[in-house]
Design a protein around this motif. Structure first.
Motif, PDB file in Angstrom:
ATOM      1  N   TRP A  25     101.771  43.948  24.604  1.00  0.00           N
ATOM      2  CA  TRP A  25     102.606  43.138  23.720  1.00  0.00           C
ATOM      3  C   TRP A  25     102.807  41.739  24.290  1.00  0.00           C
ATOM      4  CZ3 TRP A  25     103.703  43.697  18.856  1.00  0.00           C
ATOM      5  CH2 TRP A  25     104.728  42.944  18.293  1.00  0.00           C
ATOM      6  N   ASP A  26     103.117  41.660  25.579  1.00  0.00           N
ATOM      7  CA  ASP A  26     103.296  40.355  26.212  1.00  0.00           C
ATOM      8  C   ASP A  26     102.024  39.524  26.102  1.00  0.00           C
ATOM      9  OD1 ASP A  26     105.882  40.997  26.908  1.00  0.00           O
ATOM     10  OD2 ASP A  26     105.419  41.417  29.007  1.00  0.00           O
ATOM     11  N   GLY A  27     100.889  40.165  26.314  1.00  0.00           N
ATOM     12  CA  GLY A  27      99.620  39.457  26.200  1.00  0.00           C
ATOM     13  C   GLY A  27      99.354  38.973  24.795  1.00  0.00           C
ATOM     14  N   TYR A  28      99.637  39.801  23.815  1.00  0.00           N
ATOM     15  CA  TYR A  28      99.404  39.419  22.424  1.00  0.00           C
ATOM     16  C   TYR A  28     100.272  38.243  22.017  1.00  0.00           C
ATOM     17  CZ  TYR A  28      96.737  43.713  21.856  1.00  0.00           C
ATOM     18  OH  TYR A  28      95.832  44.721  21.980  1.00  0.00           O
ATOM     19  N   ILE A  29     101.531  38.285  22.408  1.00  0.00           N
ATOM     20  CA  ILE A  29     102.426  37.170  22.062  1.00  0.00           C
ATOM     21  C   ILE A  29     101.984  35.904  22.775  1.00  0.00           C
ATOM     22  CG2 ILE A  29     104.801  36.309  22.198  1.00  0.00           C
ATOM     23  CD1 ILE A  29     104.294  38.530  20.063  1.00  0.00           C
ATOM     24  N   GLY A  30     101.616  36.034  24.054  1.00  0.00           N
ATOM     25  CA  GLY A  30     101.184  34.879  24.827  1.00  0.00           C
ATOM     26  C   GLY A  30      99.889  34.262  24.326  1.00  0.00           C
ATOM     27  N   PHE A  31      98.905  35.100  24.033  1.00  0.00           N
ATOM     28  CA  PHE A  31      97.591  34.602  23.635  1.00  0.00           C
ATOM     29  C   PHE A  31      97.446  34.367  22.138  1.00  0.00           C
ATOM     30  CE2 PHE A  31      96.451  36.699  27.690  1.00  0.00           C
ATOM     31  CZ  PHE A  31      95.951  35.590  28.349  1.00  0.00           C
ATOM     32  N   PHE A  32      98.132  35.166  21.334  1.00  0.00           N
ATOM     33  CA  PHE A  32      97.931  35.102  19.888  1.00  0.00           C
ATOM     34  C   PHE A  32      99.201  34.734  19.122  1.00  0.00           C
ATOM     35  CE2 PHE A  32      95.008  38.472  21.443  1.00  0.00           C
ATOM     36  CZ  PHE A  32      93.811  37.816  21.211  1.00  0.00           C
ATOM     37  N   GLY A  33     100.216  34.245  19.804  1.00  0.00           N
ATOM     38  CA  GLY A  33     101.512  33.982  19.182  1.00  0.00           C
ATOM     39  C   GLY A  33     101.440  33.157  17.917  1.00  0.00           C
ATOM     40  N   ASN A  34     100.730  32.033  17.958  1.00  0.00           N
ATOM     41  CA  ASN A  34     100.635  31.166  16.775  1.00  0.00           C
ATOM     42  C   ASN A  34      99.906  31.855  15.639  1.00  0.00           C
ATOM     43  OD1 ASN A  34     102.026  29.118  18.045  1.00  0.00           O
ATOM     44  ND2 ASN A  34     100.174  28.083  18.758  1.00  0.00           N
ATOM     45  N   ASP A  35      98.824  32.558  15.967  1.00  0.00           N
ATOM     46  CA  ASP A  35      98.072  33.274  14.932  1.00  0.00           C
ATOM     47  C   ASP A  35      98.911  34.385  14.324  1.00  0.00           C
ATOM     48  OD1 ASP A  35      95.871  31.667  15.424  1.00  0.00           O
ATOM     49  OD2 ASP A  35      94.926  33.121  16.774  1.00  0.00           O
ATOM     50  N   LEU A  77      97.415  48.704  18.417  1.00  0.00           N
ATOM     51  CA  LEU A  77      98.610  47.865  18.397  1.00  0.00           C
ATOM     52  C   LEU A  77      98.318  46.519  17.752  1.00  0.00           C
ATOM     53  CD1 LEU A  77     101.582  47.762  19.165  1.00  0.00           C
ATOM     54  CD2 LEU A  77     100.906  46.818  21.371  1.00  0.00           C
ATOM     55  N   LYS A  78      97.192  45.926  18.100  1.00  0.00           N
ATOM     56  CA  LYS A  78      96.880  44.597  17.559  1.00  0.00           C
ATOM     57  C   LYS A  78      96.426  44.646  16.102  1.00  0.00           C
ATOM     58  CE  LYS A  78      94.289  40.391  18.472  1.00  0.00           C
ATOM     59  NZ  LYS A  78      93.340  40.294  17.377  1.00  0.00           N
ATOM     60  N   GLU A  79      95.526  45.563  15.779  1.00  0.00           N
ATOM     61  CA  GLU A  79      94.918  45.558  14.449  1.00  0.00           C
ATOM     62  C   GLU A  79      95.684  46.359  13.401  1.00  0.00           C
ATOM     63  OE1 GLU A  79      92.504  43.512  13.741  1.00  0.00           O
ATOM     64  OE2 GLU A  79      92.332  42.903  15.839  1.00  0.00           O
ATOM     65  N   LYS A  80      96.352  47.412  13.802  1.00  0.00           N
ATOM     66  CA  LYS A  80      97.066  48.244  12.837  1.00  0.00           C
ATOM     67  C   LYS A  80      98.566  48.279  13.101  1.00  0.00           C
ATOM     68  CE  LYS A  80      93.159  51.210  11.817  1.00  0.00           C
ATOM     69  NZ  LYS A  80      92.780  52.558  11.384  1.00  0.00           N
ATOM     70  N   GLY A  81      98.938  48.209  14.353  1.00  0.00           N
ATOM     71  CA  GLY A  81     100.357  48.295  14.711  1.00  0.00           C
ATOM     72  C   GLY A  81     101.177  47.142  14.192  1.00  0.00           C
TER      73      GLY A  81
END
Length: 88
Positions: A25-35, A77-81
């Motif tokens: 989750w931390d990685g997704y927010i950090g790397f993909f937050g704007n998207d 988590l990223k694609e369906k969550g």
């Protein structure tokens, strides 16, 4: 640690699952937050999920569906969550 599918996921303790999804989750927010903001809106990205246990529950619930068991928790988590979280 790499968890490739449901077979690996189901062997993890709650504490390990929590640590794993917290890192994702931390990685997704950090790397993909704007998207993520553009795709799901502020209400989803900013504060909709407040507990790591919620994220673990989302992955566990997605794995209850047979068609999801070949996917990694990271993919789920990223694609369906996020879709599951933001649409509920």
């Amino acid at each position: 640690m790499v968890v490739e599918n449901y077979g690996n996921w189901k062997t993890l303790s709650i504490a390990t699952k929590s640590a794993y999804v917290s890192g994702l989750w931390d990685g997704y927010i950090g790397f993909f937050g704007n998207d993520l903001f553009e795709k799901y809106g502020a209400s989803c990205v900013e504060g909709r999920i407040t507990r790591v246990s919620d994220l673990v529950e989302v992955v566990d619930s997605l794995y209850k569906q047979e068609q999801n068991r070949s996917f990694s928790p990271a993919y789920l988590l990223k694609e369906k969550g996020l879709q599951y979280i933001c649409n509920n």
